[in-house]
Each structure stands twice: as structure tokens, then as C-alpha cells.
Write a protein that holds these residues in place. Structure first.
Motif, PDB file in Angstrom:
ATOM      1  N   GLN A  21      47.218  -5.100  33.204  1.00 55.27           N
ATOM      2  CA  GLN A  21      48.529  -5.714  33.370  1.00 55.27           C
ATOM      3  C   GLN A  21      48.330  -7.038  34.073  1.00 55.27           C
ATOM      4  OE1 GLN A  21      50.555  -2.761  35.668  1.00 55.27           O
ATOM      5  NE2 GLN A  21      51.203  -1.625  33.858  1.00 55.27           N
TER       6      GLN A  21
ATOM      7  N   LYS B 218      46.984   2.563  39.541  1.00 55.24           N
ATOM      8  CA  LYS B 218      47.035   2.984  38.130  1.00 55.24           C
ATOM      9  C   LYS B 218      46.108   4.188  37.899  1.00 55.24           C
ATOM     10  CE  LYS B 218      46.662   0.092  34.840  1.00 55.24           C
ATOM     11  NZ  LYS B 218      46.118  -0.985  33.996  1.00 55.24           N
TER      12      LYS B 218
ATOM     13  N   TYR C  67      47.303   7.771  36.512  1.00 58.65           N
ATOM     14  CA  TYR C  67      46.606   8.321  35.340  1.00 58.65           C
ATOM     15  C   TYR C  67      46.135   9.748  35.644  1.00 58.65           C
ATOM     16  CZ  TYR C  67      42.858   8.641  31.783  1.00 58.65           C
ATOM     17  OH  TYR C  67      42.035   9.028  30.754  1.00 58.65           O
TER      18      TYR C  67
ATOM     19  N   PRO D 136      49.028   7.436  30.719  1.00 63.36           N
ATOM     20  CA  PRO D 136      49.546   6.064  30.696  1.00 63.36           C
ATOM     21  C   PRO D 136      48.505   5.096  30.142  1.00 63.36           C
ATOM     22  CG  PRO D 136      49.024   6.743  32.944  1.00 63.36           C
ATOM     23  CD  PRO D 136      48.791   7.934  32.058  1.00 63.36           C
ATOM     24  N   SER D 137      48.980   3.958  29.692  1.00 63.58           N
ATOM     25  CA  SER D 137      48.089   2.932  29.146  1.00 63.58           C
ATOM     26  C   SER D 137      47.074   2.492  30.194  1.00 63.58           C
ATOM     27  CB  SER D 137      48.907   1.719  28.708  1.00 63.58           C
ATOM     28  OG  SER D 137      48.047   0.636  28.397  1.00 63.58           O
ATOM     29  N   THR D 138      45.875   2.252  29.726  1.00 56.96           N
ATOM     30  CA  THR D 138      44.841   1.726  30.625  1.00 56.96           C
ATOM     31  C   THR D 138      44.630   0.232  30.392  1.00 56.96           C
ATOM     32  OG1 THR D 138      43.114   2.337  29.061  1.00 56.96           O
ATOM     33  CG2 THR D 138      43.641   3.937  30.789  1.00 56.96           C
ATOM     34  N   GLU D 139      45.514  -0.363  29.572  1.00 55.93           N
ATOM     35  CA  GLU D 139      45.412  -1.801  29.308  1.00 55.93           C
ATOM     36  C   GLU D 139      45.694  -2.572  30.596  1.00 55.93           C
ATOM     37  OE1 GLU D 139      44.504  -3.389  26.440  1.00 55.93           O
ATOM     38  OE2 GLU D 139      43.999  -1.355  25.797  1.00 55.93           O
TER      39      GLU D 139
ATOM     40  N   ASN E 277      40.692   2.906  34.373  1.00 54.27           N
ATOM     41  CA  ASN E 277      41.614   1.862  34.843  1.00 54.27           C
ATOM     42  C   ASN E 277      40.927   0.791  35.672  1.00 54.27           C
ATOM     43  OD1 ASN E 277      44.498   2.717  34.067  1.00 54.27           O
ATOM     44  ND2 ASN E 277      43.498   4.613  34.734  1.00 54.27           N
TER      45      ASN E 277
END
Length: 167
Positions: free
Chosen positions: A165, A145, A149, A160-163, A95
Motif C-alpha cells: 500500500q 498488516k 493477515y 487480506p491482500s499482501t500487495e 507482508n
């Protein structure tokens, strides 16, 4: 006059002779050569020196080494297990919670206690939980995040998404 103390650090017992005024962070870094614990402020303001003492996060710049006599200490060097990243280390990596890395050891050890006491914290609880540790890069969103995670990974839930934000 030196004082003899015995501490268990990262599972290894050490008997040392220390000056009564020696700070725990200096004992860890200078006598045990465990330099992952950082010195940021010497006033307990930043949390870079956070370690675990008997499982509780403490700021080692405000504790004397003699006060650790008989205690079990955990530093960042013991967080990885068998050469594998811990869930928190992986979370910080995935993240982008590392930033410059100066606060990371203290953040990870503080988050270790946080997740041990509350395996599924809310974002607000995480922000409150790490509020004594400062990130000089102002990157708290990715650190939060990373802890979310790690909590999910430790609970065996979908990660969860690591994209990134964008706000």
C-alpha cells in the motif's frame, strides 16, 4: 553461590544452576543456546527480548532467571509447528514485515499473545498491542498488516491482500 532452577523451554524441561543475578535473556541465549531471542537495550525499552512466560509476553531482559523457576517459556524457536511457518511467521513473510529481522522474534511473540487474547483485533488494537516493541526500521505498517493477515488465517477467513500500500 549458584541457584538451581527448573524451567520448561519450548516444551523441554531444563534444570540449571544459575547466578542469582543472571538475566533470563542471558540464560536463554548463553546457557540454552537459543539465540533467536535478541538483546536490544537491556532496559525493557525495545522488546527485542520478548518471550512468552506461561503464555504471557514478557521482556526477558528485565527478569532474573531465578524468577522463571517453575515457569514455562516459549521462544521464537518454538513458533513454527512441525517445520511449517506459523500464521504469524507466514504473515510477516507475505507482508514484508521482517525488515532487518532484529525485532521480528519479539514482535511475533508479542503478537502471539495479542491474537490469543483478541483473535480479531482492529488495526488500532494491534498498534497499541505492539507498542512496547520497537522496529528500528520504522516499518510498522507491514508488521500491522502481517498481524491482520495472521488473525484472518487463524480464524479461517479469506486472507487480506499482501500487495503493498502506498501512502
Amino acid at each position: 553461590m549458584l541457584k538451581e532452577i527448573t524451567v520448561t523451554v519450548n516444551g523441554e524441561k531444563h534444570t540449571l544452576e544459575v547466578e542469582p543475578r543472571l538475566l533470563l535473556v542471558h540464560m536463554i541465549r548463553e546457557l540454552l543456546n537459543l539465540t533467536g531471542t535478541h538483546i536490544g537495550c537491556d532496559t525493557s525499552s525495545c522488546g527485542a527480548c520478548t518471550i512468552l512466560m506461561d503464555g504471557k509476553s514478557v521482556k526477558s531482559c528485565t527478569i532474573l532467571a531465578v524468577q522463571a523457576n517453575g515457569k514455562s517459556l516459549t521462544t521464537i524457536e518454538a513458533v513454527a509447528v512441525n517445520g511449517e511457518l506459523s500464521a504469524l511467521q507466514e504473515g510477516f513473510k507475505e507482508n514484508h514485515g521482517l525488515h532487518c529481522g532484529f525485532c521480528t522474534p519479539g514482535m511475533i511473540l508479542r503478537a502471539t499473545e495479542l491474537l490469543a487474547n483478541n483473535p480479531n483485533p482492529t488495526e488500532e488494537e494491534i498498534r497499541w498491542g505492539i507498542s512496547g516493541n520497537l522496529c528500528r526500521c520504522t516499518g510498522y505498517n507491514n508488521i500491522v498488516k502481517a498481524i491482520i493477515y495472521a488473525g484472518a488465517k487463524m480464524r479461517g477467513e479469506e486472507l487480506p491482500s499482501t500487495e503493498p500500500q502506498f501512502v
